[in-house]
Design a protein around this motif. Structure first.
Motif, PDB file in Angstrom:
ATOM      1  N   ILE A 252      45.120  59.789 -15.473  1.00  0.00           N
ATOM      2  CA  ILE A 252      44.098  60.339 -16.453  1.00  0.00           C
ATOM      3  C   ILE A 252      44.317  61.389 -16.760  1.00  0.00           C
ATOM      4  O   ILE A 252      44.401  61.762 -18.303  1.00  0.00           O
ATOM      5  CB  ILE A 252      42.948  59.841 -15.281  1.00  0.00           C
ATOM      6  N   VAL A 255      46.335  61.116 -20.002  1.00  0.00           N
ATOM      7  CA  VAL A 255      46.565  60.345 -21.489  1.00  0.00           C
ATOM      8  C   VAL A 255      44.731  60.235 -21.430  1.00  0.00           C
ATOM      9  O   VAL A 255      44.191  59.848 -22.613  1.00  0.00           O
ATOM     10  CB  VAL A 255      46.038  58.794 -20.686  1.00  0.00           C
ATOM     11  N   SER A 256      43.969  61.428 -20.901  1.00  0.00           N
ATOM     12  CA  SER A 256      42.864  61.315 -21.931  1.00  0.00           C
ATOM     13  C   SER A 256      42.179  62.780 -22.301  1.00  0.00           C
ATOM     14  O   SER A 256      43.515  63.444 -22.569  1.00  0.00           O
ATOM     15  CB  SER A 256      42.074  61.766 -20.229  1.00  0.00           C
ATOM     16  N   ILE A 271      40.574  57.719 -24.320  1.00  0.00           N
ATOM     17  CA  ILE A 271      42.181  57.803 -22.777  1.00  0.00           C
ATOM     18  C   ILE A 271      43.429  57.207 -25.210  1.00  0.00           C
ATOM     19  O   ILE A 271      42.568  56.997 -25.676  1.00  0.00           O
ATOM     20  CB  ILE A 271      42.735  56.715 -22.346  1.00  0.00           C
ATOM     21  N   ILE A 277      46.476  53.387 -17.964  1.00  0.00           N
ATOM     22  CA  ILE A 277      45.412  53.025 -17.526  1.00  0.00           C
ATOM     23  C   ILE A 277      46.096  51.476 -17.093  1.00  0.00           C
ATOM     24  O   ILE A 277      45.059  51.566 -15.241  1.00  0.00           O
ATOM     25  CB  ILE A 277      44.005  52.893 -18.043  1.00  0.00           C
ATOM     26  N   ASN A 327      39.793  53.821 -24.536  1.00  0.00           N
ATOM     27  CA  ASN A 327      38.784  54.505 -23.787  1.00  0.00           C
ATOM     28  C   ASN A 327      38.718  53.678 -21.358  1.00  0.00           C
ATOM     29  O   ASN A 327      38.830  52.267 -22.107  1.00  0.00           O
ATOM     30  CB  ASN A 327      37.038  54.329 -23.979  1.00  0.00           C
TER      31      ASN A 327
END
Length: 537
Positions: A252, A255-256, A271, A277, A327
């Motif tokens: 996270i 990639v967030s 994301i 994820i 997301n």
């Protein structure tokens, strides 16, 4: 005794009169220029004084000299006139309130320039000076408005717009330059701080019409906008003893998009890598609910506390997760995930709160960045060879149609002594050599990037052409004149081809030549008699 008493009374009255007159002259005038300006301006520019703006910022600041916003040309014209007036004011020992200078532009080319006397004694002096200069002006409590249309002084309606109120508050804490602009669709207020090689800009823009708001049409269910909360989501440095949760945590973090979106019982983390994820959240789940094409993961109870801490979920209940293309969505109510699925699939990547940090970027590429489509940058940088560091932090209110922003643009110190620079969107893997350009009697620099594209850069640092290859080139490229007409070509090979390209990046003759087996070595060129009879080994 009577005469002595009368003498002292007269002297006392005279002293009182002189004192009152003196103190009245020293009374500080309140700066009311903004409240006196007629409403509905197209533009307002507020600055400390003409000397500071004209001499320091416009003529000396290295970045500001290269900036051009729509009012700059007109502003400079007015300032040239105002500069001479201001010098006369200084020469006459008249004091003006700092930051009381306002230049306001209205429709039909009407403008007003405002300034406030600092003390009462300066009011009459300004009256006398402006009459001598034959300027059209209006004065209220020591606040002077100068205009090219005296009829504009009578337009004094009150303006209660949010931006106008904000600009009024904004001006009480002045920076070198504040600008307010208004058009049919939006209002914009921002301030600019100047440093020798850097400019800071902050402010916000409000849209009057929802349909004109650039983010409005991105959402399928606009009713949700009234319940949405979007906040920064900087993931703190932390780890646990659980390797599986740590794997999700670092994924996270990787990639967030630094924002957390809340609607009722649901948290949304935008994301940019769906598969990563999905693969890391599966081991944390004890069951998966498959409804139509949607997968809802039920998080194991032992991870509930970790999820509530990391994602700011206030609950002791079960936590469910659904991963859309854009997301990661977490909720304590699985039904809400299904009911709001169309909203949860929205792409929040370049909306709402986001951070942007671009290093060594060209002016053209600043404009091309998708984030700057929503940033009201009030100027453009010219096409030159200087690169910039661009930083921005933006927050948007989806329900109120406004964007708040701060940004800075700084010249990249790295390139100050370079003749020119070239910025390429992909990594350059190798500089393969030079190509003699017979037409300009100069050279192209030949590069190859990570996509195996061959790029020719001309002597001005501009891309002349691009040729796609399937493989990296072998070492050594050769300049040849195959047709013996003093027009050069570029000869080189990859693992399975030999290429011959002209100065425009076009294939020559029967090239490229394809080989089914791999060429393990680079080609060699021999011209025994130097008569352009080439042998290719």
């Amino acid at each position: 005794y009577i005469y002595i008493i009368l003498f002292f009374i007269v002297i006392s009255l005279l002293i009182i009169y002189i004192s009152i007159k003196y103190f009245n002259q020293q009374t500080i005038i309140q700066n009311k220029i903004l409240s006196l300006l007629p409403t509905r301006p197209v533009t307002i520019i507020n600055f400390k004084d003409p000397n500071e703006l004209y001499n320091r910022f416009i003529t000396q600041n290295t970045i500001f000299k290269q900036m051009q916003f729509s009012q700059k040309k007109q502003l400079i014209t007015i300032l040239k006139k105002l500069d001479s007036v201001y010098n006369l004011i200084n020469a006459s020992n008249i004091n003006i309130h700092p930051y009381s200078f306002y230049f306001a532009e209205y429709p039909q080319n009407t403008w007003i320039l405002g300034c406030a006397a600092e003390k009462s004694k300066d009011i009459e002096s300004l009256h006398h000076l402006f009459k001598q200069l034959k300027l059209s002006y209006h004065e209220t409590d020591g606040n002077f408005l100068i205009s090219n249309n005296s009829n504009k002084f009578n337009d004094s309606e009150s303006d209660t717009s949010l931006i106008y109120q904000w600009f009024s508050i904004f001006s009480k804490n002045p920076a070198p330059l504040q600008i307010y602009q208004k058009n049919n669709h939006s209002e914009l207020a921002y301030q600019i701080n100047f440093l020798p090689q850097e400019v800071h800009i902050s402010g916000f823009i409000k849209y009057k019409d929802k349909k004109k708001y650039p983010l409005f049409n991105r959402f399928k269910n606009t009713n949700q906008l009234h319940h949405i909360s979007i906040t920064p989501f900087p993931i703190p440095e932390k780890s646990t003893q659980d390797e599986i949760f740590n794997n999700l945590y670092y994924t996270i973090k990787d990639v967030s998009l630094n924002k957390l979106i809340t609607i009722e019982h649901t948290k949304i983390i935008p994301i940019n890598d769906y598969e990563k994820i999905t693969n890391t959240i599966k081991p944390l789940s004890d069951s998966v609910l498959n409804i139509q094409t949607y997968l809802i993961y039920k998080i194991q109870n032992k991870y509930t506390a970790l999820f509530t801490t990391l994602f700011q979920i206030h609950t002791d209940a079960n936590i469910y997760a659904i991963i859309t293309e854009n997301n990661l969505c977490l909720s304590t109510h699985p039904n809400q995930l299904l009911n709001d699925y169309s909203f949860l699939t929205n792409n929040f990547s370049n909306t709402s709160f986001y951070l942007l940090n671009l290093k060594d970027i060209s002016p053209d590429n600043i404009k091309k960045t998708k984030y700057t489509n929503y940033l009201p940058i009030p100027f453009y940088l010219p096409k030159d060879t200087i690169l910039y560091n661009f930083k921005a932090e933006v927050f948007s209110s989806l329900s109120n149609q406004y964007l708040a922003f701060t940004m800075s643009i700084q010249k990249s110190q790295l390139y100050f002594n370079y003749l020119w620079t070239y910025h390429h969107p992909y990594k350059i893997n190798q500089i393969t050599g030079l190509f003699d350009d017979h037409k300009t009697q100069s050279h192209f620099i030949i590069l190859q990037d990570s996509l195996n594209q061959l790029i020719a850069i001309n002597p001005n640092g501009e891309k002349a052409w691009l040729y796609p290859l399937k493989e990296p080139t072998k070492p050594n490229i050769f300049n040849v004149d195959i047709l013996k007409n003093n027009k050069h070509q570029l000869l080189f090979n990859t693992a399975h081809h030999i290429y011959l390209l002209d100065r425009n990046g076009k294939n020559g003759g029967n090239f490229p030549i394809h080989f089914t087996s791999e060429l393990s070595s680079p080609i060699q060129i021999l011209d025994y008699e130097n008569k352009k009879n080439y042998r290719i080994w």
